[in-house]
Motif scaffolding. Sequence first.
Motif, PDB file in Angstrom:
ATOM      1  N   GLN A 108       0.774  -1.313   0.174  1.00 31.68           N
ATOM      2  CA  GLN A 108       0.121  -0.008   0.113  1.00 31.68           C
ATOM      3  C   GLN A 108       0.919   1.275  -0.044  1.00 31.68           C
ATOM      4  N   ASP A 109       2.070   1.219   0.797  1.00 28.30           N
ATOM      5  CA  ASP A 109       2.754   2.423   0.883  1.00 28.30           C
ATOM      6  C   ASP A 109       3.446   2.479  -0.409  1.00 28.30           C
ATOM      7  N   GLN A 110       4.043   1.348  -0.915  1.00 28.49           N
ATOM      8  CA  GLN A 110       4.679   1.563  -2.414  1.00 28.49           C
ATOM      9  C   GLN A 110       3.854   2.103  -3.360  1.00 28.49           C
ATOM     10  N   TYR A 111       2.446   1.567  -3.335  1.00 29.97           N
ATOM     11  CA  TYR A 111       1.625   2.176  -4.439  1.00 29.97           C
ATOM     12  C   TYR A 111       0.851   3.152  -3.991  1.00 29.97           C
ATOM     13  N   GLN A 112       0.889   3.596  -3.027  1.00 28.25           N
ATOM     14  CA  GLN A 112       0.097   4.850  -2.446  1.00 28.25           C
ATOM     15  C   GLN A 112      -1.322   4.471  -2.485  1.00 28.25           C
ATOM     16  N   ALA A 113      -1.892   3.267  -2.174  1.00 28.48           N
ATOM     17  CA  ALA A 113      -3.016   2.849  -2.473  1.00 28.48           C
ATOM     18  C   ALA A 113      -3.851   2.757  -1.015  1.00 28.48           C
ATOM     19  N   HIS A 114      -3.526   3.468  -0.105  1.00 30.16           N
ATOM     20  CA  HIS A 114      -4.288   3.562   1.212  1.00 30.16           C
ATOM     21  C   HIS A 114      -5.893   3.735   1.177  1.00 30.16           C
ATOM     22  N   ARG A 136      -7.810   2.201  -0.865  1.00 33.05           N
ATOM     23  CA  ARG A 136      -8.366   0.972  -1.703  1.00 33.05           C
ATOM     24  C   ARG A 136      -8.924   0.115  -0.529  1.00 33.05           C
ATOM     25  N   TRP A 174      -4.240  -1.495  -8.431  1.00 36.08           N
ATOM     26  CA  TRP A 174      -3.740  -0.078  -7.445  1.00 36.08           C
ATOM     27  C   TRP A 174      -2.895   0.671  -8.273  1.00 36.08           C
ATOM     28  N   GLU A 175      -2.244   0.274  -9.322  1.00 35.47           N
ATOM     29  CA  GLU A 175      -1.455   1.010 -10.237  1.00 35.47           C
ATOM     30  C   GLU A 175      -2.062   1.975 -11.020  1.00 35.47           C
TER      31      GLU A 175
END
Length: 88
Positions: free
Chosen positions: A47-53, A55, A75-76
């Motif tokens: 989540q941090d890596q893809y800034q998908a908080h 989701r 997510w991307e």
Amino acid sequence: MATDYGQFVTLLTETFEVSPDDISDDATLAEMGLDSLAAAELHVRLQDQYQAHAREDKITEKMTLSQVVAVLRTWEHGQDTDLAEAER
């Protein structure tokens, strides 16, 4: 960030100490040695890596490698995942 299978495998092997021999597209995270706590840590890291908080998709130990990669791809692209669709 592009979903990179190799980087994800590296994360599994280096951070979560998954044996490369245990990694396959149809193996679940549990079959690769991740319990629910490790899967939750993996989820947070990704989540941090893809800034998908924001989701709602949740990565669990019951998911296969292919399913996790499908989630990462959505997510991307800023989409929610339908795992039934992701398996096709």
